[in-house]
Write a protein that holds these residues in place. Structure first.
Motif, mmCIF file in Angstrom:
data_model
loop_
_atom_site.group_PDB
_atom_site.id
_atom_site.type_symbol
_atom_site.label_atom_id
_atom_site.label_comp_id
_atom_site.label_asym_id
_atom_site.label_seq_id
_atom_site.Cartn_x
_atom_site.Cartn_y
_atom_site.Cartn_z
ATOM 1 N N LYS A 187 0.843 -1.246 -0.024
ATOM 2 C CA LYS A 187 0.181 0.101 -0.116
ATOM 3 C C LYS A 187 0.804 1.190 0.138
ATOM 4 C CE LYS A 187 -3.620 -2.232 2.579
ATOM 5 N NZ LYS A 187 -4.369 -2.212 3.844
ATOM 6 N N PHE A 188 0.403 2.071 -0.778
ATOM 7 C CA PHE A 188 1.106 3.614 -0.602
ATOM 8 C C PHE A 188 0.183 4.603 -0.438
ATOM 9 C CE2 PHE A 188 3.520 0.564 -3.361
ATOM 10 C CZ PHE A 188 4.792 0.945 -3.020
ATOM 11 N N MET A 189 0.484 5.737 -0.137
ATOM 12 C CA MET A 189 -0.323 6.906 -0.041
ATOM 13 C C MET A 189 0.503 8.007 -0.976
ATOM 14 S SD MET A 189 -1.638 6.806 3.756
ATOM 15 C CE MET A 189 -2.857 8.038 3.543
ATOM 16 N N PRO A 190 0.421 8.164 -2.305
ATOM 17 C CA PRO A 190 1.312 9.097 -2.963
ATOM 18 C C PRO A 190 0.864 10.504 -2.856
ATOM 19 C CG PRO A 190 -0.453 7.722 -4.488
ATOM 20 C CD PRO A 190 -0.364 7.140 -2.925
ATOM 21 N N ILE A 191 1.944 11.255 -2.747
ATOM 22 C CA ILE A 191 1.659 12.574 -2.607
ATOM 23 C C ILE A 191 2.026 13.502 -3.751
ATOM 24 C CG2 ILE A 191 3.840 12.957 -1.153
ATOM 25 C CD1 ILE A 191 2.503 14.965 0.292
ATOM 26 N N HIS A 192 1.288 14.468 -4.258
ATOM 27 C CA HIS A 192 2.014 15.187 -5.134
ATOM 28 C C HIS A 192 2.713 16.229 -4.937
ATOM 29 C CE1 HIS A 192 1.786 18.145 -8.498
ATOM 30 N NE2 HIS A 192 1.655 17.092 -9.258
ATOM 31 N N CYS A 193 4.106 16.372 -5.792
ATOM 32 C CA CYS A 193 5.118 17.310 -5.369
ATOM 33 C C CYS A 193 4.604 18.541 -4.836
ATOM 34 C CB CYS A 193 6.004 17.390 -6.666
ATOM 35 S SG CYS A 193 7.371 18.381 -6.420
ATOM 36 N N SER A 194 3.636 19.273 -5.547
ATOM 37 C CA SER A 194 3.151 20.567 -5.139
ATOM 38 C C SER A 194 2.580 20.394 -3.612
ATOM 39 C CB SER A 194 2.072 20.941 -6.056
ATOM 40 O OG SER A 194 1.729 22.409 -5.696
ATOM 41 N N ASP A 195 1.881 19.507 -3.205
ATOM 42 C CA ASP A 195 1.368 19.315 -2.010
ATOM 43 C C ASP A 195 2.526 19.007 -0.958
ATOM 44 O OD1 ASP A 195 -1.211 19.547 -2.812
ATOM 45 O OD2 ASP A 195 -1.521 17.272 -2.788
ATOM 46 N N LYS A 293 -4.379 16.839 -3.754
ATOM 47 C CA LYS A 293 -4.507 16.458 -5.335
ATOM 48 C C LYS A 293 -4.585 14.909 -5.227
ATOM 49 C CE LYS A 293 -1.376 20.392 -6.714
ATOM 50 N NZ LYS A 293 -2.659 20.924 -7.345
ATOM 51 N N LEU A 294 -5.653 14.349 -6.140
ATOM 52 C CA LEU A 294 -5.809 13.061 -6.395
ATOM 53 C C LEU A 294 -4.830 12.436 -7.414
ATOM 54 C CD1 LEU A 294 -9.620 13.259 -6.128
ATOM 55 C CD2 LEU A 294 -7.957 12.489 -4.471
ATOM 56 N N PHE A 295 -4.279 11.320 -7.228
ATOM 57 C CA PHE A 295 -3.297 10.682 -7.989
ATOM 58 C C PHE A 295 -3.969 10.510 -9.425
ATOM 59 C CE2 PHE A 295 -1.498 6.939 -10.003
ATOM 60 C CZ PHE A 295 0.157 7.292 -9.804
ATOM 61 N N SER A 296 -5.094 10.210 -9.889
ATOM 62 C CA SER A 296 -5.504 9.760 -11.284
ATOM 63 C C SER A 296 -5.713 11.282 -11.879
ATOM 64 C CB SER A 296 -6.525 9.155 -11.327
ATOM 65 O OG SER A 296 -7.721 9.761 -10.526
ATOM 66 N N GLU A 297 -6.348 12.095 -11.238
ATOM 67 C CA GLU A 297 -6.655 13.697 -12.013
ATOM 68 C C GLU A 297 -5.475 14.378 -12.119
ATOM 69 O OE1 GLU A 297 -9.230 15.739 -9.098
ATOM 70 O OE2 GLU A 297 -10.968 14.267 -9.413
ATOM 71 N N GLU A 298 -4.303 14.169 -11.224
ATOM 72 C CA GLU A 298 -3.035 14.845 -11.438
ATOM 73 C C GLU A 298 -2.145 14.297 -12.716
ATOM 74 O OE1 GLU A 298 -2.200 17.952 -10.324
ATOM 75 O OE2 GLU A 298 -4.234 17.756 -9.340
ATOM 76 N N VAL A 299 -1.949 12.938 -12.707
ATOM 77 C CA VAL A 299 -1.227 12.210 -13.927
ATOM 78 C C VAL A 299 -1.820 12.495 -15.051
ATOM 79 C CG1 VAL A 299 -0.256 10.170 -14.478
ATOM 80 C CG2 VAL A 299 -0.412 10.717 -11.995
ATOM 81 N N LYS A 300 -3.282 12.466 -15.084
ATOM 82 C CA LYS A 300 -3.976 12.659 -16.207
ATOM 83 C C LYS A 300 -3.498 14.023 -16.949
ATOM 84 C CE LYS A 300 -8.882 13.040 -17.735
ATOM 85 N NZ LYS A 300 -10.582 13.074 -17.431
ATOM 86 N N LYS A 301 -3.025 15.011 -16.326
ATOM 87 C CA LYS A 301 -2.573 16.447 -16.805
ATOM 88 C C LYS A 301 -1.312 16.258 -17.713
ATOM 89 C CE LYS A 301 -4.589 18.960 -12.901
ATOM 90 N NZ LYS A 301 -4.405 19.706 -11.862
ATOM 91 N N TYR A 302 -0.671 15.330 -17.581
ATOM 92 C CA TYR A 302 0.525 15.031 -18.262
ATOM 93 C C TYR A 302 0.792 13.581 -19.035
ATOM 94 C CZ TYR A 302 2.515 13.230 -13.683
ATOM 95 O OH TYR A 302 2.914 12.216 -12.743
ATOM 96 N N CYS A 303 -0.189 12.624 -18.904
ATOM 97 C CA CYS A 303 -0.078 11.328 -19.299
ATOM 98 C C CYS A 303 -0.230 11.303 -20.529
ATOM 99 C CB CYS A 303 -1.090 10.452 -18.509
ATOM 100 S SG CYS A 303 -2.876 10.610 -19.078
ATOM 101 N N TYR A 304 -0.639 12.382 -21.294
ATOM 102 C CA TYR A 304 -1.081 12.279 -22.787
ATOM 103 C C TYR A 304 0.252 11.980 -23.644
ATOM 104 C CZ TYR A 304 0.839 17.016 -22.888
ATOM 105 O OH TYR A 304 1.895 17.996 -22.544
ATOM 106 N N MET A 305 1.336 12.447 -22.833
ATOM 107 C CA MET A 305 2.774 12.165 -23.636
ATOM 108 C C MET A 305 3.007 10.782 -23.794
ATOM 109 S SD MET A 305 5.234 15.089 -21.699
ATOM 110 C CE MET A 305 4.817 14.655 -20.073
ATOM 111 N N TRP A 306 2.513 9.927 -23.231
ATOM 112 C CA TRP A 306 2.487 8.313 -23.343
ATOM 113 C C TRP A 306 1.280 7.584 -24.043
ATOM 114 C CZ3 TRP A 306 4.588 11.040 -19.308
ATOM 115 C CH2 TRP A 306 5.784 10.978 -19.178
#
Length: 321
Positions: A187-195, A293-306
């Motif tokens: 289990k993880f509790m990922p935290i956004h860099c900005s947070d 910040k929620l994981f999926s919502e934040e990664v969605k902002k830059y995942c288009y590169m993949w």
């Protein structure tokens, strides 16, 4: 009122550059110490107006040079950390134990207002990991040298500049299968860099000292859920294969030969332990800075590169028909 000077080690990484932008915006002066000015220092200079950032190239273990830097500092922030060992100097003991010990000793010698050290979550429980042991020992040295130190223990830190989500999305793109260790149950509790940098800035402004604070995001996700989320975001279907520990250790041993290994045996040991709030220490929420910040919502902002189609695969360009 005289602007406070923040002396930052590890300021050229994802946490450092985000933190620098916030500090200078709030009229703090920043001195960043780097081992290679031409490789990374020039980028840091672009993070603020002239006069707010000073870049110093130095050997981080040269106490004579560091002593001069500490004479001008009000606050010291240590963001330095490594995920694998390389060479004689870049060892866990040197970087996670000896280096923080030197910094905390100098912080005490010059009576700094604050010493903030970014460590890692879950290190108390991960007894079989050399990485975790070096972190714990480093914290011990800091508290001996500078009892008022603030130690922050973040879970996985992610952003567009990280080495976690970006690496995993690259691997998912290229591999037909994706290995899952320990059945993907860690289990993880990922935290956004900005947070995380909000927490550091808040701690400076409120002069929070003498604490260990666990810095976590608003969600608890298993390793398997993290991988599945990234797969969904880049619209890829991959077979998730539970990897037997015996084979995983053989693969990790082979990868350790590489200059930048994707997996090491020590990282494999670390993956066996949950990376979540233990309840034994303060959290970022308890000191007044809950992560938003929620994981999926934040990664969605830059995942288009993949994703297939790159920037044209985003909702902005998708047909409404």
């Amino acid at each position: 009122m005289k602007a406070k000077n923040c002396l930052i080690f590890g300021g050229t990484g994802q946490i450092g550059t985000s933190l620098i932008r916030k500090l200078v915006k709030n009229n703090y002066k920043v001195t960043v110490v780097t081992r290679n000015l031409h490789q990374k220092g020039n980028f840091v200079k672009t993070q603020a107006n002239a006069g707010y950032i000073d870049i110093v190239e130095a050997n981080p273990f040269d106490e004579e040079v560091l002593n001069k830097l500490f004479q001008k500092a009000d606050i010291c922030i240590n963001l330095v950390g490594i995920l694998y060992e390389s060479g004689k100097n870049n060892t866990f003991k040197n970087i996670h134990t000896n280096f923080p010990a030197v910094l905390s000793k100098l912080a005490n010698l010059h009576n700094l207002e604050q010493f903030i050290h970014v460590s890692a979550l879950g290190i108390d429980e991960a007894e079989t990991s050399v990485y975790a042991k070096s972190k714990v020992e480093g914290e011990k040295k800091i508290k001996e040298n500078f009892p008022r130190a603030l130690i922050l223990r973040p879970s996985i830190v992610y952003s567009v500049d990280d080495n976690f989500t970006t690496l995993f999305m690259t691997l998912i793109n290229r591999l037909p299968i994706f290995p899952i260790y320990y059945n993907g149950a860690t289990k993880f509790m990922p935290i956004h860099c900005s947070d995380l940098t909000d927490i550091i800035q808040h701690s400076i402004e409120k002069e929070i000292n003498s604490k260990i604070v666990q810095c976590v995001g608003p969600e608890t996700l298993t390793f398997k859920e993290l991988v599945q989320t990234l797969m969904n975001l880049i619209d890829k279907k991959r077979l998730l294969i539970p990897m037997p520990l015996f084979f995983a250790k053989i693969i990790a041993s082979a990868m350790e030969i590489l200059p930048k290994p994707l997996l090491t045996r020590d990282q494999l040991n670390l993956l066996n332990f949950d990376n979540i709030s233990s309840g034994s220490y303060d959290t970022n929420s308890s000191i007044g800075v809950p992560s938003k910040k929620l994981f999926s919502e934040e990664v969605k902002k830059y995942c288009y590169m993949w994703r297939d189609g790159g920037q044209f695969s985003t909702e902005k360009y998708e047909s409404s028909e």
